[in-house]
Design an enzyme around this catalytic site. Structure first.
Site, short mmCIF file in Angstrom:
data_model
loop_
_atom_site.label_atom_id
_atom_site.label_comp_id
_atom_site.label_asym_id
_atom_site.label_seq_id
_atom_site.Cartn_x
_atom_site.Cartn_y
_atom_site.Cartn_z
N ASP A 1 0.81 -1.35 0.24
CA ASP A 1 -0.07 -0.10 -0.03
C ASP A 1 0.96 1.33 0.01
O ASP A 1 2.15 1.19 0.05
CB ASP A 1 -0.96 0.07 1.03
CG ASP A 1 -1.92 0.58 0.85
OD1 ASP A 1 -2.43 1.35 0.15
OD2 ASP A 1 -3.19 0.40 1.63
N TRP B 1 -3.24 3.14 -5.82
CA TRP B 1 -4.51 3.84 -5.90
C TRP B 1 -4.27 4.68 -7.60
O TRP B 1 -4.83 5.93 -7.77
CB TRP B 1 -4.69 4.69 -5.06
CG TRP B 1 -4.42 4.33 -3.57
CD1 TRP B 1 -5.01 3.31 -3.04
CD2 TRP B 1 -3.83 5.04 -2.74
NE1 TRP B 1 -4.61 2.93 -1.85
CE2 TRP B 1 -3.73 4.13 -1.43
CE3 TRP B 1 -3.31 6.32 -2.51
CZ2 TRP B 1 -3.27 4.59 -0.24
CZ3 TRP B 1 -2.65 6.55 -1.33
CH2 TRP B 1 -2.46 5.73 -0.20
N GLY B 2 -3.49 4.29 -8.45
CA GLY B 2 -3.46 4.87 -9.56
C GLY B 2 -2.47 5.95 -9.79
O GLY B 2 -2.59 6.92 -10.53
N ASP C 1 -10.09 3.74 -3.49
CA ASP C 1 -10.93 2.40 -2.84
C ASP C 1 -12.40 2.29 -3.44
O ASP C 1 -13.04 3.29 -3.61
CB ASP C 1 -10.94 2.38 -1.32
CG ASP C 1 -9.58 2.42 -0.95
OD1 ASP C 1 -8.65 2.11 -1.59
OD2 ASP C 1 -9.46 2.20 0.39
C1 GLA Z 1 -5.98 1.35 1.55
C2 GLA Z 1 -6.26 0.37 0.41
C3 GLA Z 1 -7.40 -0.61 0.77
C4 GLA Z 1 -7.12 -1.23 2.25
C5 GLA Z 1 -6.82 -0.22 3.36
C6 GLA Z 1 -6.32 -0.80 4.51
O1 GLA Z 1 -7.01 2.22 1.68
O2 GLA Z 1 -6.50 1.08 -0.76
O3 GLA Z 1 -7.65 -1.49 -0.42
O4 GLA Z 1 -6.02 -2.09 1.90
O5 GLA Z 1 -5.98 0.81 2.92
O6 GLA Z 1 -6.13 0.12 5.43
#
Ligand code: GLA
Length: 403
Positions: free
Chosen positions: A159, A193-194, A214
């Site tokens: 992440d 996230w792109g 998300d």
């Molecule tokens: C981010 C990711 C989600 C998830 C959360 C966990 O928002 O994009 O998919 O993994 O973190 O905290």
């Protein structure tokens, strides 16, 4: 005695060689042999966020893969998301699984999941802390990759929270190299996230990359993510796919037509299909959707080409970025797929094969509709769809009777 004189040209040459190091690095490609088709699995986050990051929930999902027949359909990965560890590393700098959530540790659960013929995944973060405030891997990449290998982890979602400013690619490459150094094949799933146009470099770094923020359990979110994916479909392929985020099927908030379209679009776009619901409670109608063998075979087609939108004729509107478009098509190893979507309200849609790019002009073809299983033969297909529903036609190009 040899004397070395550092002349200006020599110093410039040294400086240049340093400058040249980074293009060489950028050319390095991930080569772990994994993810030739999009990953199929389950993840804890959409089920219960932090509260689902437990051994109990991983093992319940694994059991459901067996009892519900999901394993037989190719669903393989049982992935635990954020919140599986303690809030601090131990005094030697290692991440520690939360003993209340993992009473026997992580390895015992990974071993059990492996003994069921499945694979096990974990979540980490390229910043100082994960999004939920647990230890991140920044500066600890090699140590954490070695820990994952020791535990028998097969999938690593990485992440982008709590990170230093600047382009994210370097941090994701550092973990790629650490995973390679750990000498265990671990599918590497980028989650930033792109940002930083990840689709342009994701394939050199990971096996998949999130291309959006998300997902939410609502139609607008599903429709918006899918429409963004259409714009970048050509940049994915075997070994590296756009990740449209985890499924929301079974979580309420989407009606059956919307769940069907969510599933079909993720298959068409060649996204990983990572289920995100409590499988012990999944409604029968949702289970039927995620078990659609014909759509899964689109997802897992060895050609690995993502479908995208097409404009069938001059009277059709042009696609608008961020708005779901009704006409989709893509190449398969053994045909062409054509999808029709009721993006707003109930509608009758049709398309002539002559207007589908990839079908090579006019012709009659055998086709099969993959949501309902109807079959036919002709020069066009049509569907009468309720709002937000989809029809997906597999067109058999080996059967062109006009050819
Ligand atoms: C981010 C990711 C989600 C998830 C959360 C966990 O928002 O994009 O998919 O993994 O973190 O905290």
């Amino acid at each position: 005695m040899i004397q070395v004189f550092y002349t200006l040209p020599l110093l410039l040459a040294i400086a240049n060689s340093v400058t040249y190091a980074s293009p060489v690095e950028l050319k390095r490609r991930l080569d772990n042999g994994l993810g030739k088709t999009p990953a199929l699995g389950w993840n804890s986050w959409n089920v219960g966020q932090c509260s689902a990051a437990t051994a109990t929930s991983a093992l319940a999902a694994a059991n459901s893969f067996l009892t519900l027949g999901l394993k037989d359909l190719g669903y393989t990965y049982i992935n635990i998301d954020d919140c599986w560890s303690l809030k601090s590393r131990n005094s030697s700098g290692f991440i520690v699984p939360d003993p209340t959530k993992w009473p026997n540790g992580i390895k015992a659960v990974a071993d059990e999941i492996h003994s069921m013929g499945l694979k096990f995944g974990l979540y980490g973060c390229s910043g100082t802390q994960t999004c939920a405030g647990f230890p991140g891997s920044l500066g600890y990449e090699a140590r954490d990759a070695a820990t994952l290998a020791e535990w028998g982890v097969d999938y690593w979602k990485y992440d982008n929270c709590n990170t230093p400013s600047g382009n994210s690619s370097g941090r994701f490459m550092t973990m790629r190299d650490a995973l390679e150094g750990a000498r265990r094949p671990i599918l590497y799933s980028l989650c930033q996230w792109g940002r930083d146009s990840v689709w342009t470099w994701g394939k050199t770094v990971g096996n998949s990359w999130r291309m959006s923020g998300d997902i939410e359990v609502k139609w607008a979110s599903v429709a918006s993510i899918a429409s963004q994916a259409a714009d970048i479909s050509s940049l994915a392929g075997p070994g590296g796919f756009n990740d449209l985020d985890m499924m929301e099927i079974g979580n309420g908030g989407l009606n059956p037509a919307e769940e069907r379209t969510h599933f079909a679009l993720w298959c068409l776009a060649k996204s990983p299909i990572i289920l995100g619901t409590d499988l012990t409670k999944i409604p029968a109608s949702s289970l039927q959707i995620i078990k659609n063998k014909a759509l899964l075979s689109i997802s897992q087609d060895p050609l690995g080409k993502a479908a995208t939108t097409f404009i069938p004729d001059s009277t059709s509107p042009v696609p608008v970025s961020g708005k779901l478009y009704p006409y989709w098509t893509g190449h398969l190893s053994d045909g062409v797929v054509v999808a029709l979507i009721a993006v707003d309200s109930a509608v009758n849609l049709s398309v002539k094969f002559a207007d589908v790019p990839g079908l090579g002009g006019a012709g009659s073809y055998k086709w099969k509709e993959l949501v309902n299983g109807t079959t036919g033969y002709g020069t066009s297909v049509k569907a009468s769809l309720e709002a937000h529903d989809i029809a997906v036609f597999k067109v058999m190009t080996g059967e062109n009777h006009n050819g």
